[in-house]
Design a protein around this motif. Structure first.
Motif, short mmCIF file in Angstrom:
data_model
loop_
_atom_site.label_atom_id
_atom_site.label_comp_id
_atom_site.label_asym_id
_atom_site.label_seq_id
_atom_site.Cartn_x
_atom_site.Cartn_y
_atom_site.Cartn_z
N ILE A 357 0.57 -0.92 -0.21
CA ILE A 357 0.38 -0.37 -0.01
C ILE A 357 1.02 1.45 -0.34
CG2 ILE A 357 -1.79 1.69 1.16
CD1 ILE A 357 -2.79 -1.42 0.20
N ASN A 358 0.24 2.49 -1.31
CA ASN A 358 1.31 3.42 -0.95
C ASN A 358 1.00 4.42 -0.77
OD1 ASN A 358 2.08 1.37 -3.27
ND2 ASN A 358 2.80 3.82 -4.63
N LEU A 359 1.75 4.68 0.72
CA LEU A 359 1.23 5.92 1.57
C LEU A 359 1.81 7.15 1.77
CD1 LEU A 359 0.05 6.79 4.24
CD2 LEU A 359 2.51 6.28 5.38
N ASN A 360 1.31 8.17 1.05
CA ASN A 360 1.95 9.17 0.67
C ASN A 360 2.58 9.88 1.73
OD1 ASN A 360 1.29 10.44 -2.20
ND2 ASN A 360 -0.79 9.32 -1.23
N ILE A 361 3.59 10.43 1.62
CA ILE A 361 4.17 11.49 3.27
C ILE A 361 5.20 12.45 2.35
CG2 ILE A 361 4.95 9.53 3.98
CD1 ILE A 361 7.92 9.66 3.09
N THR A 362 5.51 13.53 3.24
CA THR A 362 6.11 15.13 2.90
C THR A 362 7.54 15.70 3.59
OG1 THR A 362 4.62 16.03 4.96
CG2 THR A 362 3.39 16.13 2.90
N GLY A 363 7.65 16.92 3.02
CA GLY A 363 8.92 17.04 3.53
C GLY A 363 8.39 17.14 5.24
N HIS A 364 7.18 16.86 5.84
CA HIS A 364 7.45 17.57 6.94
C HIS A 364 7.17 16.57 8.20
CE1 HIS A 364 5.46 21.28 6.73
NE2 HIS A 364 5.14 21.51 5.76
N ASP A 365 7.53 15.31 7.04
CA ASP A 365 7.32 13.83 7.59
C ASP A 365 8.79 13.74 7.76
OD1 ASP A 365 4.67 13.59 8.22
OD2 ASP A 365 4.33 12.76 5.78
N LEU A 366 9.55 13.76 6.83
CA LEU A 366 11.51 13.71 6.52
C LEU A 366 11.79 14.56 7.30
CD1 LEU A 366 11.83 12.49 2.58
CD2 LEU A 366 11.13 11.42 5.02
N ALA A 367 11.33 15.97 7.71
CA ALA A 367 11.85 16.65 8.60
C ALA A 367 12.82 16.50 10.01
CB ALA A 367 11.37 18.16 8.90
N SER A 368 11.78 15.58 10.32
CA SER A 368 12.67 15.06 11.73
C SER A 368 12.43 13.34 12.40
CB SER A 368 11.58 15.39 13.20
OG SER A 368 10.10 15.36 13.50
N ASP A 369 13.03 12.52 13.47
CA ASP A 369 12.75 11.19 13.66
C ASP A 369 11.56 11.16 14.19
OD1 ASP A 369 15.72 10.67 12.97
OD2 ASP A 369 16.01 11.94 14.92
N ARG A 370 10.67 11.80 14.13
CA ARG A 370 9.06 11.16 14.73
C ARG A 370 8.68 10.64 13.81
NH1 ARG A 370 4.02 14.64 14.91
NH2 ARG A 370 2.28 13.08 15.89
N PHE A 371 8.76 10.64 12.82
CA PHE A 371 7.51 9.53 11.84
C PHE A 371 8.24 8.82 11.67
CE2 PHE A 371 7.24 8.53 7.10
CZ PHE A 371 6.01 7.85 7.29
N GLY A 372 9.26 8.34 11.48
CA GLY A 372 10.17 7.48 11.37
C GLY A 372 9.79 6.63 12.34
N ASP A 373 9.90 6.69 13.84
CA ASP A 373 9.57 6.21 14.90
C ASP A 373 8.65 5.66 14.99
OD1 ASP A 373 12.70 6.83 15.71
OD2 ASP A 373 12.41 8.03 17.11
N ALA A 374 7.50 6.67 14.49
CA ALA A 374 6.29 5.69 14.47
C ALA A 374 5.24 5.67 13.83
CB ALA A 374 5.10 7.14 14.50
N LEU A 375 6.24 5.44 13.02
CA LEU A 375 5.86 3.91 11.62
C LEU A 375 6.15 2.89 11.98
CD1 LEU A 375 5.84 3.64 8.36
CD2 LEU A 375 7.32 4.28 8.36
N ARG A 376 7.32 2.75 12.51
CA ARG A 376 7.95 1.48 13.22
C ARG A 376 7.40 1.08 14.22
NH1 ARG A 376 14.16 0.94 13.56
NH2 ARG A 376 13.87 3.37 14.40
N LYS A 377 6.62 1.35 14.88
CA LYS A 377 6.41 0.84 15.91
C LYS A 377 5.00 0.45 16.04
CE LYS A 377 4.07 2.42 20.83
NZ LYS A 377 3.88 3.62 21.68
N ALA A 378 4.43 1.81 14.80
CA ALA A 378 3.05 1.55 14.40
C ALA A 378 3.02 -0.29 13.67
CB ALA A 378 1.97 2.10 13.27
N LEU A 379 3.83 -0.54 13.04
CA LEU A 379 3.91 -1.43 11.90
C LEU A 379 4.61 -2.81 12.54
CD1 LEU A 379 5.97 -0.70 8.72
CD2 LEU A 379 3.53 -0.82 8.97
N ARG A 380 4.94 -2.21 13.46
CA ARG A 380 5.37 -3.61 14.71
C ARG A 380 4.42 -3.97 15.26
NH1 ARG A 380 9.67 -1.50 16.75
NH2 ARG A 380 8.64 -0.62 19.28
N GLU A 381 3.40 -3.33 16.02
CA GLU A 381 2.31 -3.48 17.03
C GLU A 381 1.47 -4.33 16.01
OE1 GLU A 381 1.18 -0.04 18.35
OE2 GLU A 381 2.28 0.19 20.13
N ALA A 382 1.26 -3.78 14.90
CA ALA A 382 0.24 -4.45 13.74
C ALA A 382 0.56 -6.06 13.29
CB ALA A 382 0.13 -4.08 12.74
#
Length: 518
Positions: A357-382
């Motif tokens: 599934i393609n998820l659209n992300i923005t430059g804001h998402d890549l500007a900090s570690d928050r998105f990457g950390d939350a993405l990893r946690k959500a996928l791990r829990e699911a």
């Protein structure tokens, strides 16, 4: 019937007029001289940048022609045309490069071709051998008047609109003249006086209620820059000077307005409603299938966010996505969409991780570690593999190269595939994208629409496909609406596609049914 919301907005509007316009009127004369000096300095710096940008483009074009004339290649051979195409693609403002034999244009490469690139009469013929045609009806292609330069056996066509960067202008209307001849203006219908009727520096055109500035640059070419802006915009720019003046009453009114606006933003504004919708998981997702053009099988889908407000009002994504970016909610929105995907399709993704599934992300998402950390946690829990979530981003998200490159490298290391979305709608070239670690290039719908038509973009799509393949990128075409487009793209080796020819965006249940049938 006037609602409470309307009453509040009317009261705030009235208070804004009383609290800002009256102090501005009282302080206008006092601040005029300082404002004029500051404005002249600002416009001089802007003109310097625009002039140097124009000079650099013309010098680059001259040097490019000189280097092409020295090539030891068979004229109009595939190797020669490939070299011309590479040079054109690498320069955002260049639309075409051609080869001449005597007085005839033999061949060319780039975005445009045709008789418009061989106008009858040159604007300038220089002692150095350079021949130039300034933008005019004789050089127009698709309504765009091009600047043409020929030296030796090659020519180059420049889109003069791209010599002016709109992001620098700040509501101004700007025109460029080179050697006294009009080169470009923004916007195209801007009503601007010519340099020979405009004094150097800043002047006020009270008849039309605007400020006119003229600055000249004469380092390499005589370049004149004319800028016009409304008087209201001039005063708005120096609104901070009014506050700095220390008018105690204005400060109190401003503070009061900020408090009221804060209240509106939190309780009445669309941004506040969006924040509540994200927090309460009221956003839904539809899925547009992505298919394998070779066999028509479902390869996954692009997730498309939907927001339905109370009262069955639907807010379009082109409204609420920019709103989320402007109000600092971009990453919250992206993560809300991710959670919806995992709720809708978690079981299917665990069973069929190959259907990403393609998820659209923005430059804001890549500007900090928050998105990457939350993405990893959500996928791990699911319990969903990272490869099941492909990340899409647009060309404009690749501005901060070093930081973005590092984020993308980390996401790819985890197993996510990275796709560049809507390619061809920005100013990036494939040579620019080569500096990033990407997996998939999604060709914008504009190019699919142009297949089998005599449009500029119909010539470009083949070059995009060829060069994307040279970078080992998978290719997905967006906006496919006919079997003819599918056949053409399949013949060109394009791997994937999406569009109404296959399916409209579907609910999660309908998408799963569609995939089972394909």
């Amino acid at each position: 019937m006037i609602t409470r919301r309307d009453k509040v907005l009317l009261s705030v509007s009235a208070a804004t007029l009383l609290g800002i316009l009256l102090p501005l009127a009282a302080l206008a004369w006092f601040l005029w001289q300082e404002s004029v000096v500051a404005e002249e300095k600002r416009l001089a710096e802007l003109s310097q940048r625009l002039g140097e940008q124009t000079e650099a483009a013309l010098v680059d074009a001259r040097e490019l022609l000189d280097s092409l004339n020295q090539l030891d290649l068979e004229p109009c051979s595939p190797e020669h045309l490939e070299r011309l195409q590479d040079a054109a693609i690498a320069r955002p403002h260049v639309r075409a490069i051609g080869y001449w034999r005597a007085a005839e244009r033999q061949c060319g490469a780039g975005f445009v071709q045709g008789e418009a690139l061989t106008p009858p009469r040159a604007s300038r013929i220089y002692d150095t051998g350079v021949v130039a045609w300034w933008p005019s009806a004789d050089t127009a292609v698709g309504g765009v008047e091009l600047f043409l330069m020929r030296f030796g056996q090659h020519d180059v066509a420049i889109d003069p609109r791209l010599l002016i960067s709109p992001g620098l202008l700040d509501k101004q209307r700007v025109g460029l003249w080179v050697e006294g001849l009009p080169m470009s203006r923004y916007p195209a219908d801007a009503d601007l006086p010519s340099p020979d009727t405009t004094p150097i520096g800043l002047s006020v055109d009270r008849a039309q209620g605007r400020i006119i500035s003229r600055f000249s640059l004469d380092t390499i070419f005589p370049v004149d820059i004319i800028a016009a802006q409304p008087l209201a915009a001039f005063w708005d720019r120096y609104l901070s000077t009014l506050i700095v003046a220390g008018i105690f009453g204005l400060l109190l009114v401003t503070l009061w307005l900020l408090l009221v606006l804060h209240y509106l933003r939190r309780h009445l504004s669309l941004a506040s409603e969006l924040r509540e919708a994200i927090a309460n998981e009221r956003l839904s997702v539809e899925y547009q299938p992505i298919v394998d053009l070779a066999d028509g099988r479902c390869r996954g889908a692009e997730a498309l966010a939907r927001w339905h407000r109370e009262g069955d009002e639907t807010i379009r994504p082109d409204v609420f996505v920019p709103l989320a970016e402007d109000t600092g909610q971009a990453t919250d929105l992206t993560l809300a969409i991710l959670r919806a995907i995992l709720r809708d399709l978690g079981d299917n993704l665990r069973a069929h991780p190959e259907q990403a599934i393609n998820l659209n992300i923005t430059g804001h998402d890549l500007a900090s570690d928050r998105f990457g950390d939350a993405l990893r946690k959500a996928l791990r829990e699911a319990g969903v593999a990272p490869s099941a979530i492909k990340l899409e981003l647009t060309e404009r998200s690749l501005l901060n190269e070093d930081a973005i490159r590092a984020r993308l490298r980390e996401l790819r290391r985890r197993g996510h595939h990275i796709a560049i979305d809507d390619f061809g709608t920005g100013y990036s070239s494939l040579s620019y994208l080569e500096r990033f670690e990407l997996d998939t290039l999604k060709i914008d719908k504009t190019f699919a629409d142009a297949i089998a038509h005599e449009a500029v973009t119909s010539n470009v799509i083949g070059h995009i496909i060829e060069m994307a393949r040279s970078l080992n990128l998978q290719i997905v075409a967006e906006g496919i609406e006919s079997a003819h487009q599918v056949e053409w793209l399949r013949a060109q080796g394009v791997e994937g596609g999406q569009g109404y020819h296959f399916s409209r965006p579907l609910s999660a249940e309908a998408f799963l049914d569609w995939c089972r049938q394909h």
